[in-house]
Design an enzyme around this catalytic site. Structure first.
Site, PDB file in Angstrom:
ATOM      1  N   SER A  99       8.792   3.345   7.826  1.00 52.08           N
ATOM      2  CA  SER A  99       8.192   2.005   7.823  1.00 52.08           C
ATOM      3  C   SER A  99       8.215   1.344   6.451  1.00 52.08           C
ATOM      4  O   SER A  99       8.144   0.125   6.361  1.00 52.08           O
ATOM      5  CB  SER A  99       6.752   2.065   8.337  1.00 52.08           C
ATOM      6  OG  SER A  99       5.928   2.790   7.445  1.00 52.08           O
TER       7      SER A  99
ATOM      8  N   ASP B 242      -1.973  -3.000   3.687  1.00 55.79           N
ATOM      9  CA  ASP B 242      -2.801  -2.391   4.731  1.00 55.79           C
ATOM     10  C   ASP B 242      -3.184  -0.997   4.244  1.00 55.79           C
ATOM     11  O   ASP B 242      -3.008  -0.680   3.069  1.00 55.79           O
ATOM     12  CB  ASP B 242      -2.109  -2.404   6.105  1.00 55.79           C
ATOM     13  CG  ASP B 242      -0.829  -1.569   6.158  1.00 55.79           C
ATOM     14  OD1 ASP B 242      -0.652  -0.670   5.296  1.00 55.79           O
ATOM     15  OD2 ASP B 242      -0.012  -1.806   7.070  1.00 55.79           O
TER      16      ASP B 242
ATOM     17  N   HIS C 148       0.479   0.712   3.319  1.00 56.25           N
ATOM     18  CA  HIS C 148       1.655   0.087   2.711  1.00 56.25           C
ATOM     19  C   HIS C 148       1.299  -0.836   1.554  1.00 56.25           C
ATOM     20  O   HIS C 148       0.396  -1.665   1.678  1.00 56.25           O
ATOM     21  CB  HIS C 148       2.426  -0.692   3.779  1.00 56.25           C
ATOM     22  CG  HIS C 148       2.832   0.151   4.940  1.00 56.25           C
ATOM     23  ND1 HIS C 148       2.106   0.206   6.106  1.00 56.25           N
ATOM     24  CD2 HIS C 148       3.867   0.996   5.098  1.00 56.25           C
ATOM     25  CE1 HIS C 148       2.695   1.051   6.947  1.00 56.25           C
ATOM     26  NE2 HIS C 148       3.763   1.552   6.355  1.00 56.25           N
TER      27      HIS C 148
END
Ligand SMILES: *[C@@H]1O[C@H](CO)[C@@H](O)[C@H](O)[C@H]1NC(C)=O
Ligand SMILES: *[C@@H]1O[C@H](CO)[C@@H](O)[C@H](O)[C@H]1NC(C)=O
Ligand SMILES: *[C@@H]1O[C@H](CO)[C@@H](O)[C@H](O)[C@H]1NC(C)=O
Ligand SMILES: *[C@@H]1O[C@H](CO)[C@@H](O)[C@H](O)[C@H]1NC(C)=O
Length: 311
Positions: free
Chosen positions: A31, A285, A288
């Protein structure tokens, strides 16, 4: 100018003009480097909604897990290519875009498993040959910079945060060994598909040593490979420990929502706690980094590892 200095200068000039321009950046992984592949797959590991992307061009949520650009976007720009690297499954881009940069990465372990990312890469090669012709496409494939980011998020999210099947099957050490085996297999496959300039990065501290060893070993095993180990971990750790040194106010929680645990759908525009200025935060978040942190991390990785591809 003495003759020796002149000679040196001419040599430098010659080197500069013969050093090949990098034709493309090709990205695999998790991700941290997905630019929206997951939007087109049946998964909840997504970020194509506000407030993700609120500081991206046009304030657009793309599927990048950040408020703006992600590390590979900055790396692409730093090596002389475009300012963003599009996702292979994003229908708003086509092979003319992908010819200079593409990411096959996917958020969350197993949504697009690594072997499937390689299948997409093969499909890409076919399209690239159709678009550029065999010879030029082969040149692009051989001269491109490959960024492989494995482990970091997958490991943290799957091992520490969630209690999946994996956790009961392996202890931390065994899981590290498994990841190294996967990294080896993946790198060899990538090499066999024509990649030569490959950067491998990611993984939390106790896996870094093994990953460095793997890079050393594979450099000896694979003829003509140009492998680097790029380590974003320690710079991120420094930023987290001393945020003010890097111009941040907050490193303990993320900007989005309460910043304690939310990512993906839990980080959404209905949450009243999301911070106003993400530039003050290290994390966007719970997992990240913000765009600003991504930029600092990328600069560091380019200066300490990827510069080898540029000379
Ligand atoms: C890619 O898309 C652009 C515009 O979005 C279009 O002009 C171009 O013809 C397309 N190229 C290919 C090879 O499909
Ligand atoms: C391009 O690479 C493919 C795969 O390695 C090879 O089969 C083909 O002969 C190459 N073509 C040219 C023109 O170099
Ligand atoms: C290793 O790579 C081969 C392809 O060469 C693939 O078939 C296999 O599933 C991979 N194994 C692992 C453990 O990733
Ligand atoms: C690297 O090679 C050495 C010597 O063959 C071996 O002991 C070690 O386990 C290898 N490490 C990795 C991560 O492949």
């Amino acid at each position: 100018m003495g003759p020796y200095i002149l000679l040196l200068w001419l040599l430098l000039l010659a080197k500069k003009s013969t050093s090949a321009k990098i034709p493309a950046i090709i990205v695999f992984g998790d991700s941290s480097v997905d630019a929206g592949n997951n939007n087109h797959l049946p998964t909840i590991a997504r970020s194509n909604f506000e407030p993700y992307g609120r500081d991206f061009v046009g304030g657009r949520p793309t599927g990048r897990f950040s408020n703006g650009r992600i590390p590979t976007d900055f790396i692409s720009e730093a090596i002389g290519l475009k300012s963003t690297v599009p996702a292979y499954l994003d229908p708003s881009f086509n092979i003319s875009d992908f010819a200079v940069g593409v990411t096959f990465a996917s958020a969350g372990t197993g949504v697009i498993p690594l072997w499937k990312e390689l299948e997409y890469f093969k499909d890409y090669q076919t399209k690239l040959r159709g678009y550029l012709g065999d010879e030029k496409a082969n040149q692009t494939i051989g001269d491109a910079v490959y960024i492989v980011s494995i482990g970091t998020n997958d490991f943290l999210e799957n091992y520490y945060a969630f209690p999946p099947r994996r956790r009961t099957q392996y202890n931390v050490d065994q899981y590290q060994q498994l990841l190294i085996r996967i990294a080896r297999n993946f790198t060899v496959n990538l090499y066999n598909l024509g990649a030569r300039k490959i950067s491998i990065g990611g993984l939390p501290p106790h896996g870094l040593h093994a990953l460095r060893d793997l890079v050393t070993n594979l450099t000896q095993e694979l003829a003509g490979v140009d492998l680097v180990f790029s380590n974003p971990y320690y710079i991120l750790l420094q930023i987290v420990k001393r945020p003010s040194l890097f111009g941040f106010d907050v490193s303990g929680v993320g900007c989005c929502a309460t910043g304690m645990f939310e990512m993906g759908y839990a980080c959404n525009e209905r949450n009243p706690f999301t911070c106003r200025d993400a530039n003050k935060y290290v994390f966007w978040d719970a997992f990240h980094p913000t765009e600003r942190a991504n930029q600092i991390i990328s600069d560091h990785v380019v200066k300490t590892a990827l510069y080898k591809f540029l000379v």
